[in-house]
Motif scaffolding. Structure first.
Motif, short mmCIF file in Angstrom:
data_model
loop_
_atom_site.label_atom_id
_atom_site.label_comp_id
_atom_site.label_asym_id
_atom_site.label_seq_id
_atom_site.Cartn_x
_atom_site.Cartn_y
_atom_site.Cartn_z
N LEU A 28 40.25 -33.74 46.88
CA LEU A 28 39.17 -33.30 47.60
C LEU A 28 38.02 -34.03 46.89
O LEU A 28 37.99 -33.70 45.37
CB LEU A 28 38.86 -32.02 47.52
N SER A 29 37.03 -34.52 47.21
CA SER A 29 36.05 -35.33 46.35
C SER A 29 35.38 -33.99 46.08
O SER A 29 34.99 -33.03 46.51
CB SER A 29 35.08 -35.89 47.63
N ALA A 54 38.98 -21.68 39.20
CA ALA A 54 39.10 -23.10 38.83
C ALA A 54 38.05 -23.95 39.57
O ALA A 54 37.48 -24.72 39.27
CB ALA A 54 40.46 -23.55 38.89
N THR A 55 38.14 -23.45 41.17
CA THR A 55 37.35 -24.07 41.97
C THR A 55 35.98 -24.04 41.71
O THR A 55 35.01 -24.90 41.73
CB THR A 55 37.54 -23.83 43.43
N SER A 59 36.69 -26.72 37.20
CA SER A 59 37.80 -27.05 35.73
C SER A 59 39.14 -27.79 36.42
O SER A 59 39.83 -27.99 35.63
CB SER A 59 38.01 -25.79 35.31
N ARG A 60 39.24 -27.78 37.65
CA ARG A 60 40.22 -28.53 38.17
C ARG A 60 39.95 -29.38 39.26
O ARG A 60 39.95 -29.24 40.57
CB ARG A 60 41.37 -27.46 38.89
N PRO A 61 39.42 -30.51 38.78
CA PRO A 61 38.80 -31.68 39.80
C PRO A 61 39.97 -32.14 40.68
O PRO A 61 39.40 -33.03 41.66
CB PRO A 61 38.29 -32.79 38.79
N SER A 62 41.13 -32.13 40.40
CA SER A 62 41.97 -32.59 41.52
C SER A 62 42.19 -32.04 42.71
O SER A 62 42.75 -32.65 43.54
CB SER A 62 43.42 -32.76 40.79
N SER A 63 41.83 -30.50 43.04
CA SER A 63 41.96 -29.74 44.04
C SER A 63 40.99 -28.55 44.22
O SER A 63 40.54 -28.28 43.12
CB SER A 63 43.52 -29.43 44.34
N ALA A 64 41.00 -28.08 45.36
CA ALA A 64 40.30 -26.84 45.54
C ALA A 64 41.12 -25.75 46.06
O ALA A 64 41.91 -26.18 46.91
CB ALA A 64 39.13 -27.11 46.38
N LYS A 65 40.87 -24.39 45.99
CA LYS A 65 41.58 -23.34 46.68
C LYS A 65 40.38 -22.24 47.28
O LYS A 65 39.56 -22.00 46.53
CB LYS A 65 42.47 -22.70 45.77
#
Length: 95
Positions: A28-29, A54-55, A59-65
């Motif tokens: 996700l952008s 993290a979202t 701190s986790r720029p590769s994905s969101a939850k």
């Protein structure tokens, strides 16, 4: 076992059709990591409750939850397309 949202009038004998689930958005952008954007996307699946830490901290720029309350008897979308609307023309650019 199925995680359920806590309710003060919980009856363990009654069958529930809702459950809690974490929805994962890979690749996700970063400009969509705002709670309001994520909640708008989650309304397609269920009732959004909150984003994970993290979202929230990015701190986790590769994905969101996002944690959502879902009705397990309904059909779920397989894909949720996201786009950006240009302010000057109104054109939607797919991301």
């Amino acid at each position: 076992m199925r995680p359920l949202k806590w309710e003060p009038w919980f009856n363990p004998e009654a069958e529930k059709t809702t459950a809690l689930a974490w929805i994962y958005f890979p690749a996700l952008s970063p400009n969509f990591f705002v709670k309001e954007s994520l909640f708008t996307m989650e309304k397609e699946v269920g009732n959004p409750l909150h984003v994970d830490m993290a979202t929230k901290k990015k701190s986790r720029p590769s994905s969101a939850k996002v944690k959502v309350e879902v009705d397990i008897l309904r059909d779920f979308p397989k894909r949720n397309n996201v786009g950006i609307k240009k302010a000057n023309s109104g054109e939607i650019i797919s991301t």
